[in-house]
Design an enzyme around this catalytic site. Structure first.
Site, PDB file in Angstrom:
ATOM      1  N   ARG A 162      -3.415  11.349 -20.716  1.00 56.30           N
ATOM      2  CA  ARG A 162      -2.248  11.892 -19.994  1.00 56.30           C
ATOM      3  C   ARG A 162      -1.389  10.763 -19.404  1.00 56.30           C
ATOM      4  O   ARG A 162      -0.888  10.866 -18.283  1.00 56.30           O
ATOM      5  CB  ARG A 162      -2.671  12.832 -18.856  1.00 56.30           C
ATOM      6  CG  ARG A 162      -3.367  14.112 -19.292  1.00 56.30           C
ATOM      7  CD  ARG A 162      -2.417  15.014 -20.075  1.00 56.30           C
ATOM      8  NE  ARG A 162      -2.982  16.329 -20.314  1.00 56.30           N
ATOM      9  CZ  ARG A 162      -3.798  16.630 -21.318  1.00 56.30           C
ATOM     10  NH1 ARG A 162      -4.142  15.704 -22.198  1.00 56.30           N
ATOM     11  NH2 ARG A 162      -4.249  17.853 -21.480  1.00 56.30           N
ATOM     12  N   SER A 237      -2.354  22.551 -16.798  1.00 58.88           N
ATOM     13  CA  SER A 237      -3.270  21.887 -15.861  1.00 58.88           C
ATOM     14  C   SER A 237      -2.453  21.204 -14.774  1.00 58.88           C
ATOM     15  O   SER A 237      -1.544  20.432 -15.076  1.00 58.88           O
ATOM     16  CB  SER A 237      -4.084  20.813 -16.575  1.00 58.88           C
ATOM     17  OG  SER A 237      -4.809  21.361 -17.639  1.00 58.88           O
ATOM     18  N   GLU A 333      -1.301  16.017 -12.192  1.00 60.93           N
ATOM     19  CA  GLU A 333      -0.814  15.691 -13.532  1.00 60.93           C
ATOM     20  C   GLU A 333       0.682  16.023 -13.629  1.00 60.93           C
ATOM     21  O   GLU A 333       1.432  15.393 -14.364  1.00 60.93           O
ATOM     22  CB  GLU A 333      -1.611  16.526 -14.537  1.00 60.93           C
ATOM     23  CG  GLU A 333      -1.512  16.058 -15.965  1.00 60.93           C
ATOM     24  CD  GLU A 333      -1.398  17.207 -16.917  1.00 60.93           C
ATOM     25  OE1 GLU A 333      -0.258  17.667 -17.141  1.00 60.93           O
ATOM     26  OE2 GLU A 333      -2.426  17.628 -17.462  1.00 60.93           O
TER      27      GLU A 333
HETATM   28  N1  EPU Z   1     -14.265  24.707 -15.986  1.00 66.64           N
HETATM   29  C1  EPU Z   1     -14.821  25.483 -14.989  1.00 66.64           C
HETATM   30  N2  EPU Z   1     -14.023  26.360 -14.330  1.00 66.64           N
HETATM   31  C2  EPU Z   1     -12.724  26.508 -14.610  1.00 66.64           C
HETATM   32  C3  EPU Z   1     -12.143  25.733 -15.637  1.00 66.64           C
HETATM   33  C4  EPU Z   1     -12.932  24.821 -16.306  1.00 66.64           C
HETATM   34  O1  EPU Z   1     -15.995  25.385 -14.693  1.00 66.64           O
HETATM   35  O2  EPU Z   1     -12.072  27.334 -13.964  1.00 66.64           O
HETATM   36  C5  EPU Z   1     -15.109  23.725 -16.687  1.00 66.64           C
HETATM   37  C6  EPU Z   1     -16.020  24.273 -17.744  1.00 66.64           C
HETATM   38  O3  EPU Z   1     -17.233  23.597 -17.607  1.00 66.64           O
HETATM   39  C7  EPU Z   1     -15.373  23.887 -19.045  1.00 66.64           C
HETATM   40  C8  EPU Z   1     -14.719  22.579 -18.684  1.00 66.64           C
HETATM   41  O4  EPU Z   1     -14.310  22.752 -17.322  1.00 66.64           O
HETATM   42  O5  EPU Z   1     -16.314  23.730 -20.042  1.00 66.64           O
HETATM   43  C9  EPU Z   1     -13.515  22.219 -19.521  1.00 66.64           C
HETATM   44  O6  EPU Z   1     -12.574  23.279 -19.480  1.00 66.64           O
HETATM   45  P1  EPU Z   1     -11.452  23.451 -20.615  1.00 66.64           P
HETATM   46  O7  EPU Z   1     -12.057  23.387 -21.969  1.00 66.64           O
HETATM   47  O8  EPU Z   1     -10.648  24.658 -20.254  1.00 66.64           O
HETATM   48  O9  EPU Z   1     -10.584  22.151 -20.495  1.00 66.64           O
HETATM   49  P2  EPU Z   1      -9.984  21.373 -19.244  1.00 66.64           P
HETATM   50  O10 EPU Z   1     -10.677  20.063 -19.129  1.00 66.64           O
HETATM   51  O11 EPU Z   1      -9.955  22.234 -18.031  1.00 66.64           O
HETATM   52  C10 EPU Z   1      -8.225  20.077 -20.667  1.00 66.64           C
HETATM   53  C11 EPU Z   1      -6.759  19.788 -20.611  1.00 66.64           C
HETATM   54  C12 EPU Z   1      -5.959  20.995 -21.105  1.00 66.64           C
HETATM   55  C13 EPU Z   1      -6.374  21.280 -22.540  1.00 66.64           C
HETATM   56  C14 EPU Z   1      -7.886  21.560 -22.561  1.00 66.64           C
HETATM   57  C15 EPU Z   1      -8.416  21.726 -23.961  1.00 66.64           C
HETATM   58  C16 EPU Z   1      -6.472  18.200 -18.806  1.00 66.64           C
HETATM   59  C17 EPU Z   1      -5.954  17.953 -17.436  1.00 66.64           C
HETATM   60  N3  EPU Z   1      -6.352  19.451 -19.263  1.00 66.64           N
HETATM   61  O12 EPU Z   1      -8.483  21.129 -19.743  1.00 66.64           O
HETATM   62  O13 EPU Z   1      -4.586  20.621 -21.109  1.00 66.64           O
HETATM   63  O14 EPU Z   1      -5.681  22.402 -23.055  1.00 66.64           O
HETATM   64  O15 EPU Z   1      -8.587  20.419 -21.980  1.00 66.64           O
HETATM   65  O16 EPU Z   1      -8.434  20.490 -24.629  1.00 66.64           O
HETATM   66  O17 EPU Z   1      -6.957  17.276 -19.458  1.00 66.64           O
HETATM   67  C18 EPU Z   1      -2.582  20.647 -19.798  1.00 66.64           C
HETATM   68  O18 EPU Z   1      -2.635  19.424 -19.790  1.00 66.64           O
HETATM   69  O19 EPU Z   1      -1.656  21.267 -19.221  1.00 66.64           O
HETATM   70  C19 EPU Z   1      -3.640  21.406 -20.458  1.00 66.64           C
HETATM   71  C20 EPU Z   1      -3.702  22.747 -20.409  1.00 66.64           C
END
Ligand code: EPU
Length: 337
Positions: A162, A237, A333
């Site tokens: 990012r 995010s 972010e």
């Molecule tokens: N999780 C929770 N509770 C929540 C949300 C997430 O426990 O409410 C935990 C879970 O363990 C889950 C892990 O977080 O397995 C990862 O969650 P997720 O796969 O939804 O991905 P993320 O890390 O929350 C990132 C990006 C997203 C992108 C997804 C998929 C960032 C800041 N965000 O989210 O990007 O779509 O991975 O690759 O890196 C964005 O930047 O706007 C965005 C949506």
């Protein structure tokens, strides 16, 4: 040019602030004219792309310039690779759909990301195992210091998680005009390592996915847990996933045995969504603002009447809770203005 213009339709949070002046530009000449105008009238400039990664906390007293340069050009490299150059004002997801219709591979994991092509290099947009740096070749920019054109190649952009030069020392200096990507025409590199994609493809009964199948899986996953900005104001995010030293992670693991983490050498990336959920914020609403009920990392304008300040204060409260409980400082972010 419009005066005292509401930016509500131009930011995906749907925050109603006004720009003193507003203009939409379709060509480089119009952009240069608008910049000259702002210099002659001593006005600050706010460049607006898709408005999907910005939180406007107050009225803007300068000239807001909406970048609407359009067009897509293609150049064959060889029988498997093609260079596709896309102007900044093209909508990202429509561009991804265009590439999939032509069966060009490389963008499928990045389906349904809000925003425009021109802002994609700013924070090296990424999702489901792909970042734009994986298919990025170059971008051409207008240098605001001398109004000359300049090209940034992959190394020049210094992409990170990012992050790019456009968020660091180049911040505020360059306007991205067009981006060139290298896509595949037949030997597609299908990326399904990300757990959620694998599961979704299994649900769809697909064992040998095409790039179109991967896109469909990503769209289904995103639609199942991320709010559609057209219905509920949000900017995806709100925070980055923090990276902490391995030793700190091991300490935390003793106290919170379920803490998820993705180790990388001597640091560990921890999902901010998990930290925020553990602090009790998931689905919680204060006034007009809430943490999304299905993905705690996303802050939403729950009533469509939130001010930018309310959203900002809500995010500060989240940062404070996570700091207090885990000793981890979340970084926003979204760009704050
Ligand atoms: N999780 C929770 N509770 C929540 C949300 C997430 O426990 O409410 C935990 C879970 O363990 C889950 C892990 O977080 O397995 C990862 O969650 P997720 O796969 O939804 O991905 P993320 O890390 O929350 C990132 C990006 C997203 C992108 C997804 C998929 C960032 C800041 N965000 O989210 O990007 O779509 O991975 O690759 O890196 C964005 O930047 O706007 C965005 C949506």
């Amino acid at each position: 040019m419009q005066e005292n213009f509401s930016l509500k339709p131009y930011n995906t949070f749907g925050v109603d602030v006004k720009a003193k002046y507003f203009i939409e530009v379709q060509t480089l000449e119009e952009l240069r004219d608008a910049i000259h105008y702002s210099k002659n009238h001593d006005l600050h400039i706010l460049f607006l792309g898709g408005g999907s990664n910005i939180l406007l906390t107050k009225d803007f007293e300068g000239l807001a310039i909406k970048l609407s340069l359009k067009g897509i050009d293609e150049k064959d490299l060889n029988d498997n690779e093609i260079l596709v150059t896309t102007k900044a004002g093209e909508n990202w997801h429509e561009f991804v759909m265009y590439s999939l219709e032509k069966n060009y591979g490389g963008l499928e994991n990045l389906s349904l990301i809000p925003g425009n092509v021109g802002t994609s290099p700013m924070q090296n947009i990424g999702a489901y195992g792909t970042e734009i740096k994986d298919i990025f070749v170059s971008c051409s920019v207008l240098d605001l210091e001398n109004l000359e054109l300049k090209t940034f190649n992959l190394e020049d952009c210094r992409f990170g998680y990012r992050d790019s030069i456009f968020k660091q020392e180049g911040k505020g200096r360059y306007v991205i005009l067009e981006v060139t990507f290298k896509l595949t025409k037949k030997d597609h590199h299908i990326k399904t390592e990300y757990g959620a994609i694998k599961t979704e493809l299994e649900n769809l009964g697909i064992s040998h996915p095409t790039i179109q199948d991967v896109s469909k899986a990503v769209i289904n996953i995103r639609q199942s847990k991320l709010p559609d900005p057209k219905e509920t104001g949000n900017a995806g995010s709100f925070f980055k996933n923090p990276t902490i030293p391995l030793a700190q992670f091991e300490d935390l693991k003793r106290k919170f045995e379920n803490i998820p983490g993705y180790p990388n050498g001597d640091v560990v990336k921890v999902p901010a969504g998990w930290l925020i959920e553990q602090c009790g914020w998931k689905g919680k609403q204060i006034g007009n603002v809430a943490s999304h009920k299905l993905q705690a990392l996303v802050i939403v304008n729950a009533t469509e009447n939130a001010t930018g300040k309310e959203i900002y204060d809500f995010s500060t409260a989240i940062i404070n809770s996570v700091q207090e409980k885990f000793g981890i400082e979340l970084e926003r972010e979204v760009n704050i203005l």
